[in-house]
Design an enzyme around this catalytic site. Structure first.
Site, PDB file in Angstrom:
ATOM      1  N   ASN A   9      38.380  46.572  41.654  1.00 22.48           N
ATOM      2  CA  ASN A   9      37.467  46.353  42.772  1.00 22.48           C
ATOM      3  C   ASN A   9      37.398  47.566  43.692  1.00 22.48           C
ATOM      4  OD1 ASN A   9      36.697  43.779  42.003  1.00 22.48           O
ATOM      5  ND2 ASN A   9      38.188  42.746  43.311  1.00 22.48           N
ATOM      6  N   ASN A  49      44.773  48.823  37.263  1.00 24.71           N
ATOM      7  CA  ASN A  49      44.398  48.169  36.001  1.00 24.71           C
ATOM      8  C   ASN A  49      43.150  48.760  35.360  1.00 24.71           C
ATOM      9  OD1 ASN A  49      42.514  47.174  37.829  1.00 24.71           O
ATOM     10  ND2 ASN A  49      42.845  45.018  37.332  1.00 24.71           N
ATOM     11  N   ASP A  90      36.978  35.081  37.129  1.00 31.87           N
ATOM     12  CA  ASP A  90      37.981  34.669  38.109  1.00 31.87           C
ATOM     13  C   ASP A  90      37.368  34.360  39.469  1.00 31.87           C
ATOM     14  OD1 ASP A  90      37.512  37.431  38.310  1.00 31.87           O
ATOM     15  OD2 ASP A  90      39.501  37.837  39.119  1.00 31.87           O
ATOM     16  N   ASP A  91      36.223  34.973  39.800  1.00 31.90           N
ATOM     17  CA  ASP A  91      35.498  34.562  41.008  1.00 31.90           C
ATOM     18  C   ASP A  91      35.052  33.101  40.879  1.00 31.90           C
ATOM     19  OD1 ASP A  91      34.627  37.515  42.269  1.00 31.90           O
ATOM     20  OD2 ASP A  91      34.667  37.441  40.082  1.00 31.90           O
ATOM     21  N   GLU A 136      42.982  49.967  41.088  1.00 34.65           N
ATOM     22  CA  GLU A 136      42.551  48.607  40.748  1.00 34.65           C
ATOM     23  C   GLU A 136      41.033  48.567  40.699  1.00 34.65           C
ATOM     24  OE1 GLU A 136      40.776  44.869  41.658  1.00 34.65           O
ATOM     25  OE2 GLU A 136      40.990  46.462  43.170  1.00 34.65           O
ATOM     26  N   ASP A 171      31.442  39.423  43.116  1.00 33.72           N
ATOM     27  CA  ASP A 171      30.741  39.909  41.925  1.00 33.72           C
ATOM     28  C   ASP A 171      30.906  38.853  40.836  1.00 33.72           C
ATOM     29  OD1 ASP A 171      33.477  40.323  41.746  1.00 33.72           O
ATOM     30  OD2 ASP A 171      33.311  42.200  40.624  1.00 33.72           O
ATOM     31  N   THR A 182      35.973  39.286  46.924  1.00 34.64           N
ATOM     32  CA  THR A 182      36.658  39.340  45.636  1.00 34.64           C
ATOM     33  C   THR A 182      35.978  40.282  44.654  1.00 34.64           C
ATOM     34  OG1 THR A 182      35.458  37.375  44.866  1.00 34.64           O
ATOM     35  CG2 THR A 182      37.596  37.011  45.915  1.00 34.64           C
ATOM     36  N   HIS A 225      43.595  36.443  39.700  1.00 34.50           N
ATOM     37  CA  HIS A 225      43.350  37.408  40.770  1.00 34.50           C
ATOM     38  C   HIS A 225      42.614  36.768  41.956  1.00 34.50           C
ATOM     39  CE1 HIS A 225      44.737  40.664  38.238  1.00 34.50           C
ATOM     40  NE2 HIS A 225      43.813  40.405  37.327  1.00 34.50           N
ATOM     41  N   ASP A 226      41.375  36.385  41.743  1.00 37.03           N
ATOM     42  CA  ASP A 226      40.567  35.868  42.845  1.00 37.03           C
ATOM     43  C   ASP A 226      41.030  34.492  43.328  1.00 37.03           C
ATOM     44  OD1 ASP A 226      39.202  38.206  42.557  1.00 37.03           O
ATOM     45  OD2 ASP A 226      37.482  37.333  41.525  1.00 37.03           O
TER      46      ASP A 226
END
Length: 312
Positions: free
Chosen positions: A166, A158, A13-14, A164, A9, A123, A239-240
């Site tokens: 995702n 989060n 961070d992706d 979370e 998405d 991700t 994260h990712d």
């Protein structure tokens, strides 16, 4: 080194994960499918093209994926990633034509063409993977493994106290993916919140004059502002990028294998990733496949390796 199909998405961070993966020796990014989450699916696809162009991967096919979850209204995390998913630094020109198939169709076609050749790095919400499983029930036999950034097995969520983002954005899809009989590694908040990009690391990115560094610094501003507003600290979690790094080097983390279910009905716990950690096989259920859950990460190696790869 694997051939990777990305399912993203594409938000901040992706994008950082793609920047880090680009031109890694021996790594081939074969395709990308977009999905709702950090941005709308079509916006995420355009963002993917934008990042690919920056790193010389404009040839990688991008397919637009699911625009909404399987069983709930779509929710976009614009407050975290900006209205365009990239903190105001998304593409200004119209996107090139996307692939003529959906992300799920693209995944199934590639997996059928080269059984066992591809690793999936997901991700974002797992809607495309769930749809692909519906199109091809034998998909778990056709891919090498699946690495998922998502979940919070031993720590709080989060987006809610239990979930979370995702997983929360499509719990039914995540449950279908975790129930399938393929090798899944779950890289969740258990480890990614400790892979923290702090002031010293941000200063190193700010000082880099090259286009990749300038772009990374630009998109990080919105992300860091969000984290500062939430936690009162200048920095952000990788994260990712952490999931991408563990895909290539699993030795950066410690793992435990547990059956993991996703809570679908709880008023306060929908989207929770619940691992059966009792260690009683007859009660865990033999039919439920275990998932490899990352439980501890080498923070210094991950953050240092991310910076070295991003700014090399």
């Amino acid at each position: 080194m694997p051939k990777i199909i990305l399912d993203c998405d594409v938000g901040i961070d992706d994008a950082l994960a793609i920047l880090w993966l680009a031109d890694r020796p021996g790594v081939e990014i074969a395709a990308l499918g977009s999905v709702h989450g950090n941005a709308h699916a079509d916006t995420a696809a355009a963002n993917a093209q934008h990042v690919f162009d920056l790193v010389g991967l404009g040839h990688v096919p991008v397919a637009v994926g699911a625009e909404s979850p399987l069983a709930q209204p779509v929710s976009i995390s614009g407050h975290v990633h900006g209205d365009d998913g990239l903190g105001g630094h998304g593409p200004k020109a119209p996107p090139r034509p996307f692939a003529a198939e959906t992300a799920a169709e693209q995944l199934v076609r590639l997996a059928r063409a080269e059984p066992g050749a591809f690793t999936l790095l997901a991700t974002g919400p797992l809607t495309n993977l769930a749809l692909a499983l519906h199109l091809e029930p034998d998909l778990p036999k056709l891919v090498d493994r699946v690495v998922v950034m998502g979940g919070a097995v031993t720590v709080p969520g989060n987006i809610t106290a239990a979930a979370e983002a995702n997983i929360f954005h499509d719990p039914e899809a995540a449950e279908a993916v975790f129930a399938a009989s393929w090798p899944v590694t779950l890289v969740g908040l258990d480890v990614t919140m400790t892979a923290w990009l702090g002031a010293a690391e941000l200063a190193r990115i700010e000082a880099d004059p090259r286009p990749r560094g300038r772009f990374a610094w630009s998109i990080l501003q919105h992300y860091v502002d969000f984290y500062h507003g939430r936690y009162g600290i200048r920095g952000c979690a990788l994260h990712d990028p952490a999931a991408a790094m563990l895909l290539l080097d699993p030795g950066l983390a410690e793992y435990t294998d547990w059956p993991v279910r996703v809570e679908l009905s709880g008023d306060l716990t929908r989207g929770m990733t619940l691992a059966d950690r009792r260690g009683i096989p007859e009660e865990q259920g033999a039919a439920r496949p275990a998932i490899r859950v990352a439980t501890r990460i080498d923070r210094d190696r991950v953050v240092g390796g991310f910076l070295d790869g991003l700014l090399r």
